[in-house]
Design a protein around this motif. Structure first.
Motif, mmCIF file in Angstrom:
data_model
loop_
_atom_site.group_PDB
_atom_site.id
_atom_site.type_symbol
_atom_site.label_atom_id
_atom_site.label_comp_id
_atom_site.label_asym_id
_atom_site.label_seq_id
_atom_site.Cartn_x
_atom_site.Cartn_y
_atom_site.Cartn_z
ATOM 1 N N GLN A 120 0.844 -1.188 0.000
ATOM 2 C CA GLN A 120 0.000 0.000 0.000
ATOM 3 C C GLN A 120 0.882 1.241 0.000
ATOM 4 N N LEU A 121 0.291 2.374 -0.361
ATOM 5 C CA LEU A 121 1.042 3.626 -0.380
ATOM 6 C C LEU A 121 1.020 4.298 0.992
ATOM 7 N N ALA A 122 2.150 4.892 1.347
ATOM 8 C CA ALA A 122 2.227 5.700 2.562
ATOM 9 C C ALA A 122 1.566 7.045 2.307
ATOM 10 N N CYS A 123 1.051 7.647 3.362
ATOM 11 C CA CYS A 123 0.580 9.032 3.304
ATOM 12 C C CYS A 123 1.675 9.917 3.897
ATOM 13 N N LEU A 124 1.866 11.082 3.291
ATOM 14 C CA LEU A 124 2.875 12.020 3.773
ATOM 15 C C LEU A 124 2.197 13.221 4.425
ATOM 16 N N PRO A 125 2.888 13.874 5.348
ATOM 17 C CA PRO A 125 2.314 15.084 5.950
ATOM 18 C C PRO A 125 2.288 16.220 4.926
ATOM 19 N N ASN A 126 1.538 17.246 5.235
ATOM 20 C CA ASN A 126 1.554 18.449 4.406
ATOM 21 C C ASN A 126 2.864 19.188 4.602
ATOM 22 N N ALA A 127 3.228 20.002 3.607
ATOM 23 C CA ALA A 127 4.464 20.792 3.710
ATOM 24 C C ALA A 127 4.423 21.628 4.990
ATOM 25 N N GLY A 128 5.523 21.571 5.733
ATOM 26 C CA GLY A 128 5.646 22.373 6.944
ATOM 27 C C GLY A 128 4.933 21.830 8.167
ATOM 28 N N GLN A 129 4.155 20.780 8.004
ATOM 29 C CA GLN A 129 3.386 20.246 9.139
ATOM 30 C C GLN A 129 4.314 19.708 10.227
ATOM 31 N N ARG A 130 4.071 20.111 11.472
ATOM 32 C CA ARG A 130 4.957 19.737 12.583
ATOM 33 C C ARG A 130 4.347 18.617 13.408
ATOM 34 N N LEU A 131 5.218 17.787 13.937
ATOM 35 C CA LEU A 131 4.773 16.783 14.895
ATOM 36 C C LEU A 131 4.478 17.468 16.217
ATOM 37 N N ALA A 132 3.526 16.906 16.932
ATOM 38 C CA ALA A 132 3.258 17.367 18.292
ATOM 39 C C ALA A 132 3.350 16.155 19.204
ATOM 40 N N VAL A 133 3.494 16.425 20.485
ATOM 41 C CA VAL A 133 3.704 15.336 21.447
ATOM 42 C C VAL A 133 2.540 14.342 21.426
ATOM 43 N N ALA A 134 1.352 14.808 21.040
ATOM 44 C CA ALA A 134 0.172 13.927 21.033
ATOM 45 C C ALA A 134 0.265 12.819 19.985
ATOM 46 N N TYR A 135 1.139 12.971 18.996
ATOM 47 C CA TYR A 135 1.258 11.944 17.959
ATOM 48 C C TYR A 135 1.907 10.695 18.537
ATOM 49 N N GLU A 136 1.425 9.549 18.059
ATOM 50 C CA GLU A 136 1.988 8.255 18.458
ATOM 51 C C GLU A 136 2.895 7.819 17.308
ATOM 52 N N CYS A 137 4.183 7.630 17.584
ATOM 53 C CA CYS A 137 5.137 7.355 16.496
ATOM 54 C C CYS A 137 5.835 6.007 16.662
ATOM 55 N N PHE A 138 5.967 5.294 15.542
ATOM 56 C CA PHE A 138 6.657 4.008 15.516
ATOM 57 C C PHE A 138 7.722 4.023 14.428
ATOM 58 N N ILE A 139 8.893 3.523 14.782
ATOM 59 C CA ILE A 139 9.944 3.263 13.801
ATOM 60 C C ILE A 139 9.795 1.798 13.390
ATOM 61 N N THR A 140 9.999 1.516 12.105
ATOM 62 C CA THR A 140 9.892 0.131 11.640
ATOM 63 C C THR A 140 11.100 -0.218 10.773
ATOM 64 N N GLY A 141 11.488 -1.477 10.815
ATOM 65 C CA GLY A 141 12.614 -1.908 9.992
ATOM 66 C C GLY A 141 13.114 -3.277 10.398
ATOM 67 N N TRP A 142 14.074 -3.759 9.631
ATOM 68 C CA TRP A 142 14.646 -5.088 9.879
ATOM 69 C C TRP A 142 15.956 -5.023 10.646
ATOM 70 N N GLY A 143 16.462 -3.853 10.903
ATOM 71 C CA GLY A 143 17.706 -3.776 11.655
ATOM 72 C C GLY A 143 18.516 -2.595 11.216
ATOM 73 N N ARG A 144 19.133 -1.984 12.180
ATOM 74 C CA ARG A 144 19.877 -0.762 11.940
ATOM 75 C C ARG A 144 21.224 -1.071 11.319
ATOM 76 N N ARG A 145 21.536 -0.380 10.237
ATOM 77 C CA ARG A 145 22.895 -0.451 9.721
ATOM 78 C C ARG A 145 23.494 0.932 9.804
ATOM 79 N N THR A 146 24.705 1.014 10.301
ATOM 80 C CA THR A 146 25.333 2.327 10.375
ATOM 81 C C THR A 146 25.927 2.674 9.029
ATOM 82 N N PRO A 147 25.826 3.937 8.622
ATOM 83 C CA PRO A 147 26.398 4.343 7.342
ATOM 84 C C PRO A 147 27.882 3.999 7.292
ATOM 85 N N GLY A 148 28.290 3.372 6.220
ATOM 86 C CA GLY A 148 29.702 3.058 6.051
ATOM 87 C C GLY A 148 30.140 1.799 6.766
#
Length: 255
Positions: A120-148
């Motif tokens: 499915q397609l992700a939805c993006l915020p509007n230009a300039g839209q700021r996060l506020a503390v009330a937002y519930e945020c999740f990071i997703t992924g298979w594992g962190r790789r450090t650049p380089g």
């Protein structure tokens, strides 16, 4: 929203399969096989959003859509080879200097994506839209790789999710935190446990908007402390998507 709603009671651990259906795996070829290197978000039937620092010009890449377990073919994934000319890196990105910002890239896919329950397609915020503390945020992924660094700090075959606390710009740019590394075009989010290690570079910071519960990709995972991703006062830093909406629109419109 996604066909399979994310299970937000899992604040640090495996995601429900295909509950983040815009999540993609960016992989590069090595010795005839493809190795997962970064996350990304499908934002358009022809376009994937990821981080600029994920790319090395000598490598051959592919995108996998509809992925959950990297080690198993579930029959719903779509593998798509990426043409090097279709990787669009922000013109003001400087390799090796993450603190300057602009760690953002778009990949044009050679074929129009067929959307399914798992893709499915992700939805993006509007230009300039700021996060506020009330937002519930999740990071997703298979594992962190450090650049380089080719070896992951932590990696999982199955897509992981972790809830992160949004930090204000003021908090994050304090001297003992990230200081002047933090630009207005970035977002800081972290928590007290090791879970922020679970995200990938290039992958989404998915935040749920309070009034209607809609998930928006507010961030692209960019960098974390070289001392480890759970270092005190060093929350994970994301490229702020809402600061780059015009750039995203321009690239899509001109390609």
């Amino acid at each position: 929203g996604p066909v399979i709603e994310p299970n937000t009671t899992v604040t640090n651990g495996e995601a429900d399969p295909h509950s983040w259906p815009w999540q993609v795996s960016l992989q590069y070829e090595k010795d005839g096989e493809y190795i997962h290197t970064c996350g990304g978000s499908l934002i358009h039937r022809f376009w994937v959003l990821t981080a600029a620092h994920c790319f090395l010009s000598c490598r051959k890449y592919r995108i996998v859509l509809g992925e959950h377990d990297l080690s198993v073919d579930e029959g719903v994934e779509k593998d798509i080879s990426v043409n090097p000319d279709d990787i669009h890196i922000h013109v003001n990105w400087t390799h090796g200097n993450l603190s300057l910002g602009n760690d953002i890239a778009l990949i044009k896919l050679p074929v129009k994506t067929q959307l399914t329950d798992q893709i499915q397609l992700a939805c993006l915020p509007n230009a300039g839209q700021r996060l506020a503390v009330a937002y519930e945020c999740f990071i997703t992924g298979w594992g962190r790789r450090t650049p380089g660094v080719s070896e992951p700090v932590s990696v999982s075959d199955k897509l992981q999710q972790a809830q992160l606390t949004f930090e204000t710009q003021n908090a994050c740019s304090r001297e003992k935190w990230w200081g002047s590394y933090i630009k207005d075009t970035m977002i800081c989010a972290g928590n007290e446990t090791k879970s922020s290690c679970l995200g990938d570079s290039g992958g989404p910071l998915n935040c749920r908007r309070p009034p209607d519960g809609k998930w928006l990709v507010h961030g692209i995972t960019s960098f974390f402390s070289s001392n480890g991703c759970n270092t005190e006062k060093k929350p994970t830093v994301f490229t702020r998507v809402s600061a780059h909406i015009d750039w995203i629109d321009d690239i899509i419109a001109s390609n």
